[in-house]
Scaffold this motif. Sequence first.
Motif, mmCIF file in Angstrom:
data_model
loop_
_atom_site.group_PDB
_atom_site.id
_atom_site.type_symbol
_atom_site.label_atom_id
_atom_site.label_comp_id
_atom_site.label_asym_id
_atom_site.label_seq_id
_atom_site.Cartn_x
_atom_site.Cartn_y
_atom_site.Cartn_z
ATOM 1 N N GLU A 150 0.840 -1.196 0.000
ATOM 2 C CA GLU A 150 0.000 0.000 0.000
ATOM 3 C C GLU A 150 0.876 1.247 0.000
ATOM 4 O O GLU A 150 1.927 1.280 0.631
ATOM 5 N N LYS A 151 0.421 2.283 -0.694
ATOM 6 C CA LYS A 151 1.156 3.545 -0.713
ATOM 7 C C LYS A 151 0.895 4.370 0.535
ATOM 8 O O LYS A 151 1.692 5.222 0.895
ATOM 9 N N CYS A 152 -0.222 4.134 1.208
ATOM 10 C CA CYS A 152 -0.578 4.917 2.391
ATOM 11 C C CYS A 152 0.382 4.592 3.537
ATOM 12 O O CYS A 152 0.574 3.426 3.886
ATOM 13 N N ILE A 153 0.983 5.633 4.122
ATOM 14 C CA ILE A 153 1.914 5.459 5.224
ATOM 15 C C ILE A 153 1.314 5.905 6.557
ATOM 16 O O ILE A 153 2.014 5.997 7.554
ATOM 17 N N GLY A 154 0.020 6.178 6.577
ATOM 18 C CA GLY A 154 -0.662 6.524 7.817
ATOM 19 C C GLY A 154 -0.259 7.852 8.406
ATOM 20 O O GLY A 154 -0.314 8.030 9.619
ATOM 21 N N CYS A 155 0.112 8.821 7.575
ATOM 22 C CA CYS A 155 0.582 10.109 8.083
ATOM 23 C C CYS A 155 -0.562 11.016 8.539
ATOM 24 O O CYS A 155 -0.325 11.995 9.234
ATOM 25 N N TRP A 181 -6.159 15.791 8.109
ATOM 26 C CA TRP A 181 -5.960 17.163 8.579
ATOM 27 C C TRP A 181 -6.378 18.173 7.527
ATOM 28 O O TRP A 181 -6.831 19.268 7.842
ATOM 29 N N ALA A 182 -6.191 17.826 6.240
ATOM 30 C CA ALA A 182 -6.514 18.763 5.162
ATOM 31 C C ALA A 182 -8.004 18.803 4.844
ATOM 32 O O ALA A 182 -8.468 19.741 4.203
ATOM 33 N N CYS A 183 -8.762 17.815 5.282
ATOM 34 C CA CYS A 183 -10.185 17.715 4.932
ATOM 35 C C CYS A 183 -10.993 18.786 5.661
ATOM 36 O O CYS A 183 -11.070 18.799 6.888
ATOM 37 N N PRO A 184 -11.628 19.714 4.911
ATOM 38 C CA PRO A 184 -12.401 20.769 5.569
ATOM 39 C C PRO A 184 -13.707 20.262 6.177
ATOM 40 O O PRO A 184 -14.254 20.910 7.064
ATOM 41 N N ALA A 185 -14.182 19.112 5.739
ATOM 42 C CA ALA A 185 -15.442 18.577 6.251
ATOM 43 C C ALA A 185 -15.225 17.536 7.347
ATOM 44 O O ALA A 185 -16.191 16.990 7.870
ATOM 45 N N VAL A 206 -6.364 14.764 -1.554
ATOM 46 C CA VAL A 206 -5.470 14.258 -2.589
ATOM 47 C C VAL A 206 -4.238 15.151 -2.693
ATOM 48 O O VAL A 206 -3.115 14.660 -2.831
ATOM 49 N N GLU A 207 -4.441 16.448 -2.610
ATOM 50 C CA GLU A 207 -3.319 17.385 -2.697
ATOM 51 C C GLU A 207 -2.389 17.259 -1.493
ATOM 52 O O GLU A 207 -1.195 17.498 -1.609
ATOM 53 N N ALA A 208 -2.910 16.883 -0.348
ATOM 54 C CA ALA A 208 -2.098 16.800 0.862
ATOM 55 C C ALA A 208 -1.290 15.512 0.955
ATOM 56 O O ALA A 208 -0.319 15.452 1.710
ATOM 57 N N CYS A 209 -1.634 14.499 0.204
ATOM 58 C CA CYS A 209 -0.997 13.188 0.321
ATOM 59 C C CYS A 209 0.426 13.223 -0.237
ATOM 60 O O CYS A 209 0.616 13.480 -1.426
ATOM 61 N N PRO A 210 1.446 12.950 0.605
ATOM 62 C CA PRO A 210 2.831 13.035 0.125
ATOM 63 C C PRO A 210 3.253 11.862 -0.748
ATOM 64 O O PRO A 210 4.219 11.964 -1.493
#
Length: 183
Positions: free
Chosen positions: A52-57, A62-66, A106-110
């Motif tokens: 998986e590409k997700c590293i659990g950061c 945090w970036a989600c306004p909702a 999506v924009e926040a994902c490193p």
Amino acid sequence: MLDWLNPVKGFGVTFHTMFKKVPTVEYPEVKRPTAPRFHGRHQLNRWADGLEKCIGCELCAWACPADAIYVEAGDNTDDDRYSPGERYGRIYQINYLRCILCGLCVEACPTRALTMTNEYELADDSRQSLIWTKEQLLAPLKEGMEAPPHPMRLGETDLDYYATGRGQHGSQDGHHEGTEAVR
């Protein structure tokens, strides 16, 4: 001089569109294609070996306004490796009752683990079924991929995964394709 026509000019757009043919789409049977950059359902991506590409950061949460994303990280071990980094997204949920499909996550994902697909049919009659879990969001395994947990196959370290575009699988030997080595 012609000030008495001003009220009629305001109805120009209305009169212009009033006589146009309205395009009707037989929606459930006929689906119109979406634009290439349409923001639809989210997808958690995988590396070429299936990790998986997700590293659990939690940057997407945090970036989600909702406040629609919930991430809880877990630690990778040598025996149980789900991502190339130290951690992985053990629990990942997106609440589509709250999500506004803005794409800030999506924009926040490193690591580009989270992307948005063109799928837009998310409606359901159950509130619980609109909270999507990690298993529902993960991209399916393609041919040649192995289901995690397993050891890293694309290199010895996580740097081999993240330094993309540098030689084969991100090697940092100083010589890159199409460029000369810097001395």
